[in-house]
Write a protein that holds these residues in place. Sequence first.
Motif, PDB file in Angstrom:
ATOM      1  N   ARG A  84      12.090  -8.874   5.850  1.00  0.00           N
ATOM      2  CA  ARG A  84      13.147  -9.069   6.841  1.00  0.00           C
ATOM      3  C   ARG A  84      12.802  -8.370   8.154  1.00  0.00           C
ATOM      4  O   ARG A  84      13.067  -8.904   9.242  1.00  0.00           O
ATOM      5  N   ALA A  85      12.221  -7.192   8.057  1.00  0.00           N
ATOM      6  CA  ALA A  85      11.814  -6.496   9.279  1.00  0.00           C
ATOM      7  C   ALA A  85      10.747  -7.285  10.017  1.00  0.00           C
ATOM      8  O   ALA A  85      10.749  -7.371  11.251  1.00  0.00           O
ATOM      9  N   ALA A  86       9.828  -7.893   9.270  1.00  0.00           N
ATOM     10  CA  ALA A  86       8.769  -8.689   9.899  1.00  0.00           C
ATOM     11  C   ALA A  86       9.349  -9.926  10.577  1.00  0.00           C
ATOM     12  O   ALA A  86       8.983 -10.256  11.709  1.00  0.00           O
ATOM     13  N   ARG A  87      10.235 -10.611   9.905  1.00  0.00           N
ATOM     14  CA  ARG A  87      10.797 -11.840  10.460  1.00  0.00           C
ATOM     15  C   ARG A  87      11.719 -11.562  11.648  1.00  0.00           C
ATOM     16  O   ARG A  87      11.899 -12.434  12.507  1.00  0.00           O
ATOM     17  N   ALA A  88      12.296 -10.355  11.693  1.00  0.00           N
ATOM     18  CA  ALA A  88      13.181  -9.992  12.797  1.00  0.00           C
ATOM     19  C   ALA A  88      12.428  -9.327  13.942  1.00  0.00           C
ATOM     20  O   ALA A  88      13.054  -8.894  14.909  1.00  0.00           O
ATOM     21  N   ALA A  89      11.097  -9.213  13.826  1.00  0.00           N
ATOM     22  CA  ALA A  89      10.275  -8.549  14.851  1.00  0.00           C
ATOM     23  C   ALA A  89      10.758  -7.135  15.098  1.00  0.00           C
ATOM     24  O   ALA A  89      10.812  -6.661  16.234  1.00  0.00           O
ATOM     25  N   ASP A  90      11.117  -6.439  14.031  1.00  0.00           N
ATOM     26  CA  ASP A  90      11.558  -5.053  14.129  1.00  0.00           C
ATOM     27  C   ASP A  90      10.392  -4.196  14.639  1.00  0.00           C
ATOM     28  O   ASP A  90       9.290  -4.253  14.091  1.00  0.00           O
ATOM     29  N   PRO A  91      10.600  -3.383  15.684  1.00  0.00           N
ATOM     30  CA  PRO A  91       9.491  -2.543  16.196  1.00  0.00           C
ATOM     31  C   PRO A  91       8.945  -1.580  15.155  1.00  0.00           C
ATOM     32  O   PRO A  91       7.794  -1.147  15.261  1.00  0.00           O
ATOM     33  N   ALA A  92       9.759  -1.227  14.161  1.00  0.00           N
ATOM     34  CA  ALA A  92       9.299  -0.298  13.134  1.00  0.00           C
ATOM     35  C   ALA A  92       8.466  -0.978  12.054  1.00  0.00           C
ATOM     36  O   ALA A  92       7.894  -0.297  11.195  1.00  0.00           O
ATOM     37  N   TYR A  93       8.380  -2.311  12.088  1.00  0.00           N
ATOM     38  CA  TYR A  93       7.620  -3.025  11.057  1.00  0.00           C
ATOM     39  C   TYR A  93       6.130  -2.760  11.203  1.00  0.00           C
ATOM     40  O   TYR A  93       5.583  -2.763  12.302  1.00  0.00           O
ATOM     41  N   ARG A  94       5.471  -2.540  10.069  1.00  0.00           N
ATOM     42  CA  ARG A  94       4.017  -2.367  10.026  1.00  0.00           C
ATOM     43  C   ARG A  94       3.449  -3.278   8.946  1.00  0.00           C
ATOM     44  O   ARG A  94       3.923  -3.278   7.806  1.00  0.00           O
ATOM     45  N   LEU A  95       2.424  -4.048   9.311  1.00  0.00           N
ATOM     46  CA  LEU A  95       1.804  -4.957   8.364  1.00  0.00           C
ATOM     47  C   LEU A  95       1.290  -4.208   7.141  1.00  0.00           C
ATOM     48  O   LEU A  95       1.432  -4.676   6.005  1.00  0.00           O
ATOM     49  N   GLY A  96       0.698  -3.033   7.362  1.00  0.00           N
ATOM     50  CA  GLY A  96       0.180  -2.265   6.236  1.00  0.00           C
ATOM     51  C   GLY A  96       1.265  -1.851   5.261  1.00  0.00           C
ATOM     52  O   GLY A  96       1.029  -1.782   4.045  1.00  0.00           O
ATOM     53  N   ASP A  97       2.474  -1.574   5.770  1.00  0.00           N
ATOM     54  CA  ASP A  97       3.575  -1.191   4.879  1.00  0.00           C
ATOM     55  C   ASP A  97       3.983  -2.353   3.988  1.00  0.00           C
ATOM     56  O   ASP A  97       4.230  -2.179   2.784  1.00  0.00           O
ATOM     57  N   LEU A  98       4.060  -3.559   4.556  1.00  0.00           N
ATOM     58  CA  LEU A  98       4.426  -4.719   3.747  1.00  0.00           C
ATOM     59  C   LEU A  98       3.330  -5.041   2.739  1.00  0.00           C
ATOM     60  O   LEU A  98       3.620  -5.372   1.577  1.00  0.00           O
ATOM     61  N   ALA A  99       2.068  -4.938   3.153  1.00  0.00           N
ATOM     62  CA  ALA A  99       0.968  -5.170   2.206  1.00  0.00           C
ATOM     63  C   ALA A  99       1.029  -4.162   1.062  1.00  0.00           C
ATOM     64  O   ALA A  99       0.823  -4.512  -0.106  1.00  0.00           O
ATOM     65  N   GLY A 100       1.338  -2.897   1.387  1.00  0.00           N
ATOM     66  CA  GLY A 100       1.465  -1.884   0.342  1.00  0.00           C
ATOM     67  C   GLY A 100       2.630  -2.154  -0.591  1.00  0.00           C
ATOM     68  O   GLY A 100       2.528  -1.944  -1.804  1.00  0.00           O
ATOM     69  N   ALA A 101       3.756  -2.632  -0.040  1.00  0.00           N
ATOM     70  CA  ALA A 101       4.916  -2.949  -0.873  1.00  0.00           C
ATOM     71  C   ALA A 101       4.623  -4.109  -1.812  1.00  0.00           C
ATOM     72  O   ALA A 101       4.991  -4.088  -3.001  1.00  0.00           O
ATOM     73  N   LEU A 102       3.936  -5.138  -1.301  1.00  0.00           N
ATOM     74  CA  LEU A 102       3.563  -6.261  -2.161  1.00  0.00           C
ATOM     75  C   LEU A 102       2.583  -5.827  -3.242  1.00  0.00           C
ATOM     76  O   LEU A 102       2.682  -6.256  -4.403  1.00  0.00           O
ATOM     77  N   THR A 103       1.645  -4.977  -2.889  1.00  0.00           N
ATOM     78  CA  THR A 103       0.701  -4.464  -3.884  1.00  0.00           C
ATOM     79  C   THR A 103       1.442  -3.714  -4.982  1.00  0.00           C
ATOM     80  O   THR A 103       1.161  -3.885  -6.172  1.00  0.00           O
ATOM     81  N   ALA A 104       2.406  -2.868  -4.581  1.00  0.00           N
ATOM     82  CA  ALA A 104       3.134  -2.059  -5.551  1.00  0.00           C
ATOM     83  C   ALA A 104       3.929  -2.917  -6.523  1.00  0.00           C
ATOM     84  O   ALA A 104       3.886  -2.703  -7.742  1.00  0.00           O
ATOM     85  N   VAL A 105       4.664  -3.909  -6.014  1.00  0.00           N
ATOM     86  CA  VAL A 105       5.506  -4.702  -6.915  1.00  0.00           C
ATOM     87  C   VAL A 105       4.665  -5.593  -7.818  1.00  0.00           C
ATOM     88  O   VAL A 105       4.959  -5.736  -9.021  1.00  0.00           O
ATOM     89  N   LEU A 106       3.607  -6.192  -7.297  1.00  0.00           N
ATOM     90  CA  LEU A 106       2.748  -7.031  -8.137  1.00  0.00           C
ATOM     91  C   LEU A 106       2.005  -6.192  -9.176  1.00  0.00           C
ATOM     92  O   LEU A 106       1.850  -6.610 -10.327  1.00  0.00           O
ATOM     93  N   ASP A 107       1.578  -5.003  -8.780  1.00  0.00           N
ATOM     94  CA  ASP A 107       0.852  -4.122  -9.696  1.00  0.00           C
ATOM     95  C   ASP A 107       1.734  -3.696 -10.860  1.00  0.00           C
ATOM     96  O   ASP A 107       1.333  -3.761 -12.029  1.00  0.00           O
ATOM     97  N   VAL A 108       2.955  -3.257 -10.560  1.00  0.00           N
ATOM     98  CA  VAL A 108       3.866  -2.813 -11.624  1.00  0.00           C
ATOM     99  C   VAL A 108       4.211  -3.971 -12.551  1.00  0.00           C
ATOM    100  O   VAL A 108       4.157  -3.855 -13.780  1.00  0.00           O
ATOM    101  N   ALA A 109       4.566  -5.121 -11.964  1.00  0.00           N
ATOM    102  CA  ALA A 109       4.957  -6.264 -12.785  1.00  0.00           C
ATOM    103  C   ALA A 109       3.797  -6.810 -13.612  1.00  0.00           C
ATOM    104  O   ALA A 109       3.999  -7.308 -14.725  1.00  0.00           O
TER     105      ALA A 109
END
Length: 603
Positions: free
Chosen positions: A203-228
């Motif tokens: 949502r932060a990425a789609r809203a062009a939030d200045p606090a959004y970081r591509l690396g943070d989203l990549a890390g979040a996707l890695t975490a959820v896929l890894d755990v699952a």
Amino acid sequence: MSPDLPPVAPSVTAALVAALPPRLRKRLDAGVTKLLARPVTRDGDTVRIAVDDGTDVVLHAPGGSVTGADAIRCGCLLAPDCLHRAAAASAAPVAEDTPDPNAAGESGSAEDPGPAGEPNPGADGDATKGTAEGEQREPETATSAQHAAAHAVFDAAAAVLEAGTDGAGAVLQAELLHAAHTARLAGLPRASAAAVAVVTAVRAARAADPAYRLGDLAGALTAVLDVAHRLPHATGPELSALRGTVRQPYRPDGSLRLYGLFSEPVLTATGYAGAVTWTADADGRLYTVSDVAPGGPARATGAADRAVRVGDTTLTHRELSRAGLAVSGATVSPTGRLGAGAGVRAVRASGAAWQDEPLDRLWAVPAADQVTRALEGGQDVLFLEVTLTGTVRETAGDCLLADCAGVSLRLAAAHDDPALPCRENLRLLAAAAGSRLRIVARLTPGPHPRALLLAVAHPTDPAARVDLGLDRLQHADLPRETFVPPGGGAAGGDEAPLHLLRRRVHQAVPGGRRVLALAAGTPGDAARLRRLGLATAADLLDDLRTAAADRSRDVFGRLVPADRGRFARSWLAAAVYTEVVEQALCVHAWGGAARAAAAPATA
């Protein structure tokens, strides 16, 4: 995502979107965009969105968040099955399902209950066997409900990855939130929290939030896929770690004598804000006191002047960061957070300067050892002594350059929000080139030494300190003899060969599978990785491209749906490999032993 709206529970958003007929689901993203442009008013726990001159959407958020679908009401003729309710939930931040450990009801005297739905090992024949005396137990395994929930989370996260942030609209987000809710009910709070973190970042990425970081989203996707991915095959202690806990266990820790270190503001993309104050005991162990609740930048700055929530003390966070605290009946979580139970007593005590005992010992630990400790799962806060050498210009803004025992270090602002003084303080410190200061920073893992600057010793008064997220430096605070105009050097490029794989991993996050499929016929990067001795990275890159481009056809020549599971597993393997190698490079860059910190198993 609008910070003006109260956070909405994942289950509420998932239920409202699921209730929409197919024709309205197709219009949901447009509805969210339209709703975000409408005026919002707040009256206590009630937030009102003016859809048009005669229609309002009302969100009732007792306690700061929306926890039920009936708490979102609309005045249009199609309510309650209208588009507006689902759009409002999709536009709001995602509420955290975990209860506040500092809530008044927290006993703090014993370990907190396990996650909701946590299986009883003695009641599930699949979890444990052989309970008779002398008979050996088989390792505990995940229940059938947890298997199903983990697969649901993986499939929903894989769909988001395949679509990329550009294509992951409100419907895909709601599916991932539904999977997160299912995982929570199955006793998998870690997977649930990881899934919610992905939705927040998307949502932060789609809203062009200045606090959004591509690396943070990549890390979040890695975490959820890894755990699952790992959870259905895990047993014993690994399974317990992958399940996680709803709330951290608070255990008795007797009496504590604490010394304030610094305070930092908290401002999250999920709509929470406040302050955290860090303290240390005489042995150098770190403890935190937090005050975080739904809110925005105003709460982040104002929380520093609120009384800390430990015992009956009237110390504010700002005061505690420079004073001390004597606590009896203390309860502490595994991460060092102090509990606020009814049996905890605390009174003000004297503090200590950073260069005096017992705080001085924190800066005596070599930087490489601190980095290794952080990468192995310890606190990521570093206590360093540096000499400021100038600035370097990067895409996200200027960074301070500093020399730390021969290591060239980049120091970035911890927050970019203009309501917080982090960026302005960093700019002023750049004018103090040549100053030798003690600092507190948060490690940013990567192939080059980098950290987020949290607090510094005062440039002209070593006995004082400056919390860079709360205090504002002035030109008068800078040493005159070292005052020079801030430099404008160019940022050095990341020429480590690993970036050839990392950029493809990151490229898939915003663009999805189709972006990598277009690049499937360019094997030059893989060949270069092999020439440089990174054969595993080359194989992972080849496999990622093959999985992205793999589209088979049916007997009539029509394209069949892509195997998103295969693509997600290939992407996960590349992402985890990149993370592990970068951790090893990080330790090496800080001057430590050339060994990687403990890391999750490869996919």
